[in-house]
Design a protein around this motif. Structure first.
Motif, mmCIF file in Angstrom:
data_model
loop_
_atom_site.group_PDB
_atom_site.id
_atom_site.type_symbol
_atom_site.label_atom_id
_atom_site.label_comp_id
_atom_site.label_asym_id
_atom_site.label_seq_id
_atom_site.Cartn_x
_atom_site.Cartn_y
_atom_site.Cartn_z
ATOM 1 N N TYR A 117 73.795 91.687 44.195
ATOM 2 C CA TYR A 117 73.163 90.763 43.254
ATOM 3 C C TYR A 117 71.755 91.198 42.874
ATOM 4 C CZ TYR A 117 76.759 87.192 43.392
ATOM 5 O OH TYR A 117 77.924 86.495 43.249
ATOM 6 N N ILE A 118 71.047 91.859 43.825
ATOM 7 C CA ILE A 118 69.672 92.262 43.526
ATOM 8 C C ILE A 118 69.652 93.229 42.355
ATOM 9 C CG2 ILE A 118 67.589 93.252 44.489
ATOM 10 C CD1 ILE A 118 68.673 92.609 47.235
ATOM 11 N N VAL B 263 81.361 88.895 43.775
ATOM 12 C CA VAL B 263 80.644 90.162 43.919
ATOM 13 C C VAL B 263 79.973 90.148 45.286
ATOM 14 C CG1 VAL B 263 78.654 91.445 43.076
ATOM 15 C CG2 VAL B 263 80.244 90.448 41.458
ATOM 16 N N PRO B 264 80.031 91.247 46.030
ATOM 17 C CA PRO B 264 79.351 91.250 47.340
ATOM 18 C C PRO B 264 77.872 90.945 47.185
ATOM 19 C CG PRO B 264 80.543 93.301 46.994
ATOM 20 C CD PRO B 264 80.759 92.486 45.793
ATOM 21 N N LYS B 265 77.331 90.165 48.131
ATOM 22 C CA LYS B 265 76.016 89.566 47.918
ATOM 23 C C LYS B 265 74.907 90.595 47.760
ATOM 24 C CE LYS B 265 76.349 84.870 49.613
ATOM 25 N NZ LYS B 265 76.822 84.496 48.327
ATOM 26 N N ALA B 266 75.029 91.738 48.390
ATOM 27 C CA ALA B 266 73.913 92.689 48.357
ATOM 28 C C ALA B 266 73.720 93.270 46.964
ATOM 29 C CB ALA B 266 74.175 93.815 49.357
ATOM 30 N N PHE C 14 74.523 85.548 38.471
ATOM 31 C CA PHE C 14 75.252 85.705 39.729
ATOM 32 C C PHE C 14 76.720 85.407 39.494
ATOM 33 C CE2 PHE C 14 71.331 86.197 41.757
ATOM 34 C CZ PHE C 14 70.477 85.210 41.303
ATOM 35 N N LYS D 39 72.246 80.733 35.967
ATOM 36 C CA LYS D 39 72.722 81.128 37.289
ATOM 37 C C LYS D 39 74.099 81.759 37.190
ATOM 38 C CE LYS D 39 74.071 78.285 40.755
ATOM 39 N NZ LYS D 39 75.036 79.034 41.561
ATOM 40 N N ASN D 40 74.954 81.214 36.306
ATOM 41 C CA ASN D 40 76.277 81.804 36.163
ATOM 42 C C ASN D 40 76.219 83.183 35.510
ATOM 43 O OD1 ASN D 40 77.930 79.959 37.375
ATOM 44 N ND2 ASN D 40 78.036 78.657 35.557
ATOM 45 N N SER E 220 71.710 91.174 38.912
ATOM 46 C CA SER E 220 71.268 90.024 38.118
ATOM 47 C C SER E 220 70.245 90.353 37.040
ATOM 48 C CB SER E 220 70.765 88.905 39.018
ATOM 49 O OG SER E 220 69.794 89.379 39.886
ATOM 50 N N PRO F 184 80.577 85.167 40.131
ATOM 51 C CA PRO F 184 81.242 85.049 41.428
ATOM 52 C C PRO F 184 82.113 86.255 41.725
ATOM 53 C CG PRO F 184 82.325 83.683 39.820
ATOM 54 C CD PRO F 184 81.114 84.231 39.150
#
Lengths: 86, 305
Positions: free
Chosen positions: B209-210, B204-207, B200, B196-197, B213, B202
């Motif tokens: 991540y797609i 970074v704007p959430k959008a 994702f 997970k680390n 990752s 930390p």
């Protein structure tokens, strides 16, 4: 028309274009463009950094060599694939 | 303007005549060429160098070896023997250097201490991993010296073959490093938290991540051992290949009559210069492998940065 066809078939079998050769040439040629620019940028920035602050030379030199090896690796992939392409 | 020329007058008037110096230099060049031509004639006679058609050595010619003997069902070839020999040399070197370690070091211990502590510990382990790096110094030392000595065989006089240009050796090292840095990360952070680390990070704007990752996962888990091994392997192959081509070219020059025996100095001299460059590449590749191992370890240990 028949003469033209005969000439074309003769030329086609006389000068066979080998796609292996084209592939090999392209693979390394294209692979060397990016790293060439990248390594130039890395070393240029390192020289600028040492010129601005000569005391930082040791650290800058270490980071420069790491960056150089990482950029060089991409060109070397092309070199290795040169021998693998068939 | 007159004052400038008055203060700029040289104290020693007159330079030594140019003609004498130029004659001396020409004589030196001519003498050098005579000596090298003599060496070429002697070498052509002693070693029977007569093949004067240049065919560039192919990769299979330079890098494949017949098995010398078999142990069970495994072939033992020349690179295998060199690798074992180098491992033995490293073991003996370190045992003699640090065997009876004294507070005031002797010569070998001094050199090895500089190599291990000043270089591997300070420049590699502490720089890349931080304070926990001191625990990894033995591993990184072994890796650095093993890769350096085995690379160094590329320019060492009689052996002249880079052991690490056989893909098995860098591949094994890279797989070992992969197990180690992933293992350390999983052991320290737990299996799912580790991935997970990675996927994702930390801050970074959430959008994003797609997009980020899969790339991060692929890059950290799959691409790193490949690039690590191919970088070392391809550098050694390229160096050996270019030295091979130039030396074969020099022998074709020597086999090619009087003009060749004078002119072989050109490719031969170039290959000597390239051996110097090769030494730099050898050291650099060992250093890069080690410091990237340390960086990956540091990234696995301190995942939050």
């Amino acid at each position: 028309m028949a003469v033209l066809a005969a000439i074309v078939t003769f030329l086609a079998q006389a000068t066979t274009i080998s796609t292996k050769g084209i592939g090999q040439g392209l693979v390394y040629g294209l692979a060397a463009i990016g790293p060439g620019i990248g390594i130039g940028i890395i070393f240029g920035k390192a020289i600028e950094a040492v010129a601005r602050q000569p005391e930082a030379r040791g650290q800058v030199q270490t980071l420069m060599f790491i960056g150089f090896a990482l950029a060089e690796a991409l060109a070397l992939f092309g070199f290795v694939l040169f021998f693998i392409v068939k | 303007m007159t004052t400038v020329s008055a203060t700029a007058a040289p104290l020693v008037t007159g330079t030594p005549p140019e003609k004498k110096k130029k004659g001396g230099r020409l004589l030196k060049i001519a003498g050098f060429l005579v000596v090298t031509t003599g060496i070429a004639y002697a070498a052509a006679a002693v070693f029977n160098i007569h093949h004067n058609v240049f065919a560039a050595p192919t990769v299979t010619e330079l890098f494949t070896f017949r098995p010398i003997f078999k142990i069970g069902s495994w072939d033992v070839t020349f690179p295998t023997l060199v690798m074992f020999g180098m491992t033995f040399v490293i073991i003996v070197l370190f045992l003699r250097g640090f065997g009876n370690a004294k507070v005031v070091p002797g010569k070998l211990q001094n050199v090895l201490e500089a190599g291990v502590f000043d270089f591997v510990r300070d420049q590699i382990a502490l720089t890349a991993i931080g304070p926990e790096g001191a625990a990894w110094v033995p591993f990184l030392t072994a890796m650095f010296f093993w890769i350096f000595f085995n690379n160094f065989m590329s320019i060492f006089p009689i052996i002249q073959f880079p052991v690490t240009s056989r893909m098995a050796y860098p591949a094994t090292l890279a797989i070992m490093v992969w197990f180690i840095y992933n293992g350390v990360g999983i052991k320290q952070n737990g299996f799912f938290k580790y991935f997970k680390n990675i996927m994702f990070p930390p801050g970074v704007p959430k959008a994003i991540y797609i997009l980020l990752s899969p790339i991060e996962l692929f890059s950290t888990v799959f691409v790193r051992p490949i690039t690590l091994s191919v970088r070392l392997f391809a550098n050694m192959v390229a160096g050996h290949l270019i030295l091979g081509v130039l030396f074969v070219g020099s022998s074709v020059f020597i086999a090619g009559g009087a003009l060749g025996k004078i002119g072989y100095v050109a490719p031969f001299g170039l290959s000597i210069l390239l051996m110097g460059l090769e030494l730099f590449v050898i050291f650099m590749q060992a250093f890069i492998f080690t410091i990237l191992t340390a960086v990956y370890l540091g990234g696995a240990i301190h995942q939050e940065h």
